[in-house]
Write a protein that holds these residues in place. Structure first.
Motif, PDB file in Angstrom:
ATOM      1  N   MET A 149       0.840  -1.203   0.000  1.00 41.40           N
ATOM      2  CA  MET A 149       0.000   0.000   0.000  1.00 41.40           C
ATOM      3  C   MET A 149       0.878   1.257   0.000  1.00 41.40           C
ATOM      4  O   MET A 149       1.945   1.261   0.605  1.00 41.40           O
ATOM      5  CB  MET A 149      -0.855  -0.023   1.266  1.00 41.40           C
ATOM      6  N   ASP A 150       0.430   2.328  -0.646  1.00 46.08           N
ATOM      7  CA  ASP A 150       1.311   3.497  -0.658  1.00 46.08           C
ATOM      8  C   ASP A 150       1.301   4.181   0.716  1.00 46.08           C
ATOM      9  O   ASP A 150       0.306   4.143   1.432  1.00 46.08           O
ATOM     10  CB  ASP A 150       0.998   4.441  -1.829  1.00 46.08           C
ATOM     11  N   PRO A 151       2.448   4.775   1.067  1.00 48.86           N
ATOM     12  CA  PRO A 151       2.642   5.256   2.438  1.00 48.86           C
ATOM     13  C   PRO A 151       1.561   6.230   2.918  1.00 48.86           C
ATOM     14  O   PRO A 151       1.157   6.182   4.075  1.00 48.86           O
ATOM     15  CB  PRO A 151       4.012   5.938   2.397  1.00 48.86           C
ATOM     16  N   ALA A 152       1.078   7.093   2.023  1.00 47.60           N
ATOM     17  CA  ALA A 152       0.059   8.051   2.456  1.00 47.60           C
ATOM     18  C   ALA A 152      -1.213   7.320   2.855  1.00 47.60           C
ATOM     19  O   ALA A 152      -1.858   7.640   3.857  1.00 47.60           O
ATOM     20  CB  ALA A 152      -0.228   9.042   1.341  1.00 47.60           C
ATOM     21  N   GLN A 153      -1.531   6.303   2.065  1.00 55.27           N
ATOM     22  CA  GLN A 153      -2.743   5.548   2.375  1.00 55.27           C
ATOM     23  C   GLN A 153      -2.555   4.727   3.649  1.00 55.27           C
ATOM     24  O   GLN A 153      -3.466   4.611   4.463  1.00 55.27           O
ATOM     25  CB  GLN A 153      -3.113   4.647   1.195  1.00 55.27           C
ATOM     26  N   GLN A 154      -1.339   4.191   3.805  1.00 58.09           N
ATOM     27  CA  GLN A 154      -1.039   3.456   5.034  1.00 58.09           C
ATOM     28  C   GLN A 154      -1.279   4.344   6.255  1.00 58.09           C
ATOM     29  O   GLN A 154      -1.862   3.919   7.252  1.00 58.09           O
ATOM     30  CB  GLN A 154       0.429   2.996   5.040  1.00 58.09           C
ATOM     31  N   ARG A 155      -0.827   5.587   6.154  1.00 56.45           N
ATOM     32  CA  ARG A 155      -0.996   6.500   7.290  1.00 56.45           C
ATOM     33  C   ARG A 155      -2.467   6.801   7.538  1.00 56.45           C
ATOM     34  O   ARG A 155      -2.918   6.885   8.672  1.00 56.45           O
ATOM     35  CB  ARG A 155      -0.229   7.796   7.043  1.00 56.45           C
ATOM     36  N   GLU A 156      -3.215   6.932   6.462  1.00 55.80           N
ATOM     37  CA  GLU A 156      -4.633   7.232   6.591  1.00 55.80           C
ATOM     38  C   GLU A 156      -5.371   6.059   7.253  1.00 55.80           C
ATOM     39  O   GLU A 156      -6.198   6.239   8.152  1.00 55.80           O
ATOM     40  CB  GLU A 156      -5.206   7.548   5.193  1.00 55.80           C
ATOM     41  N   VAL A 157      -5.034   4.850   6.814  1.00 55.29           N
ATOM     42  CA  VAL A 157      -5.643   3.664   7.428  1.00 55.29           C
ATOM     43  C   VAL A 157      -5.220   3.567   8.901  1.00 55.29           C
ATOM     44  O   VAL A 157      -6.031   3.314   9.788  1.00 55.29           O
ATOM     45  CB  VAL A 157      -5.253   2.380   6.662  1.00 55.29           C
ATOM     46  N   ALA A 158      -3.942   3.831   9.170  1.00 55.48           N
ATOM     47  CA  ALA A 158      -3.427   3.743  10.540  1.00 55.48           C
ATOM     48  C   ALA A 158      -4.135   4.743  11.454  1.00 55.48           C
ATOM     49  O   ALA A 158      -4.401   4.464  12.620  1.00 55.48           O
ATOM     50  CB  ALA A 158      -1.923   3.981  10.557  1.00 55.48           C
TER      51      ALA A 158
END
Ligand code: ARG
Length: 577
Positions: A411-420
């Motif tokens: 997953m791209d890092p920005a999306q990872q952060r959003e999910v996190a």
């Protein structure tokens, strides 16, 4: 078609209550607890009524005989295929297949998912969060914010008009101490960095000074009198304090996704306090005692409540009395709900007792909760401090990010952060909401973030997995709309899932009636566990045509219920985790 679908469980409960009522009408036994539950094992039918077991003593009959007598007069229920007397006195109830499928067909067409709109035309006022100016939000305010926010959504979902009001503590003697202290001790640099921490430090220091130096106390009183008289300088300072505090609270609200219809602090009611005194006097409720004005509450078995101090200052209860009068006049609510920690139980009992004596007819409810203990170290010195709460939320997000990175490396890092973010905040909220609010609980990261237990992330993960079944179906069978196929319940676990789905509307209603978000949390966890065994035990995409579509549809319903249920708890449901 009407937007209301009658709740299966509720109609069965009414049916059983009627049967027990007819069978034991003249015994005077309390039959209000007669209800039905979902069977734990499909062999025992879809629902069970176990009321006879508990009634054995009161009716002085063997439970089996009691159940038999009730069944004999139960008559027909349109949704029931058969009933069966089992074991020592259980009544097993099996629904007609079509009753269950028709019900699910009907609710699947409704955006409410069948949640009854019992609140239409009624107003509930919710008083929650309510932190104090110039003091950090403590853990009690945070729980109040999370629990109050959930109740707020429950009532809205049931069709009520909800007025949410954040009753900020922004008035009172502490402002004299604070203003005088501010003029002497303020550290501009700290003030810029952490205004609320600095205000609290000033307050504590100034308060200590009042004990050391009598003239200091006089000076503080003088500042308070000036503030109350509308002195421009003091007024400006006070407004600054309120603003700095609100900015800090706002940051927390934003992260927690909370919005209020009104933020009316105690100061809003200041002008009405003399009116409260007049009303109390008119009702003959107020007496002088040791220089103070008090209300005796002996009849209610409660200690006296001071409404005006010897020095003329008003009390917390007086402000609440002014507030209730104003709210009743402005919003005409059916019910006013106050959410605070357990330490305010006496206050609310006294205040409600006075309201009743003043003739307030609105239902008043204090929803209290125990203080949650937080992880060692995180909140060590000052508990629940705002800055540290933000740190707790930061830590939740950091820990969640590690989990997301491990499970979704692509997953791209920005999306990872959003999910996190969604997972971390959801974990903290769920850890709070899934507990019976009135028990002592300790927050631990392991439990809050467990992917295999009763946790927010577990449910979010379950949701994402369920939602993906639909996508897989669409990939394999492009262009086919599974909704066109009828629902069919062939396997026992499939049927059990359907029965549990049918209880969602009642669950929301019950949670609101009991003021208990944990009722919804428990339900969602149970539903997702049943879903797991469904998913593990029956084929989906490999099932024969027709059955396959029905299963995909059932899956879609579970996903919708999970999304809506978690949404009611204020927990987001990312599509991918
Ligand atoms: N500000 C209060 C406190 O922090 C809570 C207010 C609760 N609401 C009310 N209407 N009394 O303790």
């Amino acid at each position: 078609m009407s937007d209301e679908v009658s709740m299966i469980g509720a109609t069965l409960t009414a049916w059983m209550r009627g049967a027990f009522g007819r069978a034991f009408a003249d015994t005077g036994a309390d039959l209000s607890a007669v209800d039905v539950v979902v069977s734990t094992n499909p062999e025992f039918g879809d629902f069970q009524c176990n009321a006879a077991m508990a009634l054995g003593k009161a009716l002085r009959q063997p439970p089996r005989q009691i159940a038999q007598a009730a069944l004999a007069v139960a008559g027909e229920h349109p949704a029931v295929a058969r009933t069966e007397l089992a074991g020592p006195g259980f009544i097993n109830i099996t629904l007609k297949d079509e009753a269950l499928t028709q019900y699910l067909e009907a609710v699947s067409r409704l955006s409410t998912l069948g949640v009854p709109q019992v609140g239409v035309g009624k107003t509930v006022l919710l008083d929650y969060s309510s932190p104090n100016v110039a003091k950090p939000m403590h853990i009690g305010h945070i729980r109040s914010t999370i629990i109050g926010g959930a109740l707020d959504r429950f009532y809205r979902c049931l069709g009520y008009r909800v007025i949410s009001d954040n009753h900020i503590g922004d008035w009172g003697t502490q402002f004299g101490i604070l203003i005088h202290g501010y003029r002497h001790f303020v550290d501009e640099e700290k003030l810029r960095e952490y205004p609320v921490e600095e205000l609290e430090r000033i307050y504590v220091k100034s308060y200590e000074q009042t004990k050391a130096e009598p003239t200091w106390l006089d000076a503080c009183r003088n500042e308070l009198v000036k503030l109350q008289a509308g002195d421009a300088d003091n007024r400006r300072l006070w407004e600054q304090f309120v603003q700095w505090s609100m900015a800090e609270f706002e940051r927390v609200y934003q992260r927690l996704g909370v919005k209020f219809d009104f933020v009316r602090g105690e100061s809003f009611y200041n002008d009405r306090l003399p009116g409260v005194m007049a009303a109390l006097a008119e009702h003959g409720l107020v007496r002088e005692s040791e220089g103070a004005q008090v209300v005796f509450l002996e009849e209610e078995g409660l200690p006296v409540c001071i409404v005006r101090k010897g020095d003329g200052g008003f009390n917390y209860a007086t402000t609440d009395l002014a507030t209730v009068a104003s709210r009743v006049a402005e919003f005409a609510p059916e019910k006013i709900i106050y959410v605070t920690d357990e330490r305010q139980q006496l206050h609310f009992r006294q205040f409600f007792a006075i309201c009743r004596r003043l003739g307030v007819t609105t239902a008043l409810q204090h929803v209290w909760f125990g203080l949650m203990r937080l992880p060692e170290g995180t909140f060590s010195t000052r508990q629940g401090n705002v800055i540290r709460l933000e740190r707790l939320l930061d830590e939740a997000e950091t820990r969640a990010l590690a989990i997301v990175q491990a499970s979704r490396p692509e997953m791209d890092p920005a999306q990872q952060r959003e999910v996190a973010r969604a997972v971390g905040i959801g974990a903290v909220k769920y850890a709070d909401l899934s507990q019976n609010p009135q028990t002592q609980i300790t927050f631990t990261w392991d439990k809050a973030l467990a992917l295999d237990g009763n946790s927010g992330p577990y449910l979010q993960y379950a949701y994402a997995r369920i939602a993906s079944v639909r996508d897989k179906y669409a990939e394999r069978f492009p262009g086919i709309d599974p909704e066109a196929a009828p629902l069919q319940l062939t396997e026992p676990v499939e049927r059990m899932l359907a029965v549990k789905l049918s209880r969602f509307p009642e669950t929301v209603l019950r949670a609101a009636e009991l003021f208990r978000p944990s009722v919804v949390a428990d339900y969602l966890y149970d539903l997702s566990q049943t879903y797991s065994s469904f998913y593990q035990n029956v084929p989906f995409l490999k099932a024969p045509e027709g059955v396959r579509e029905s299963r995909v549809r059932l899956c879609g319903l579970v996903a919708r219920v999970l999304k809506q249920g978690l949404g009611l708890l204020g927990i987001e449901t990312p599509g991918r985790i």
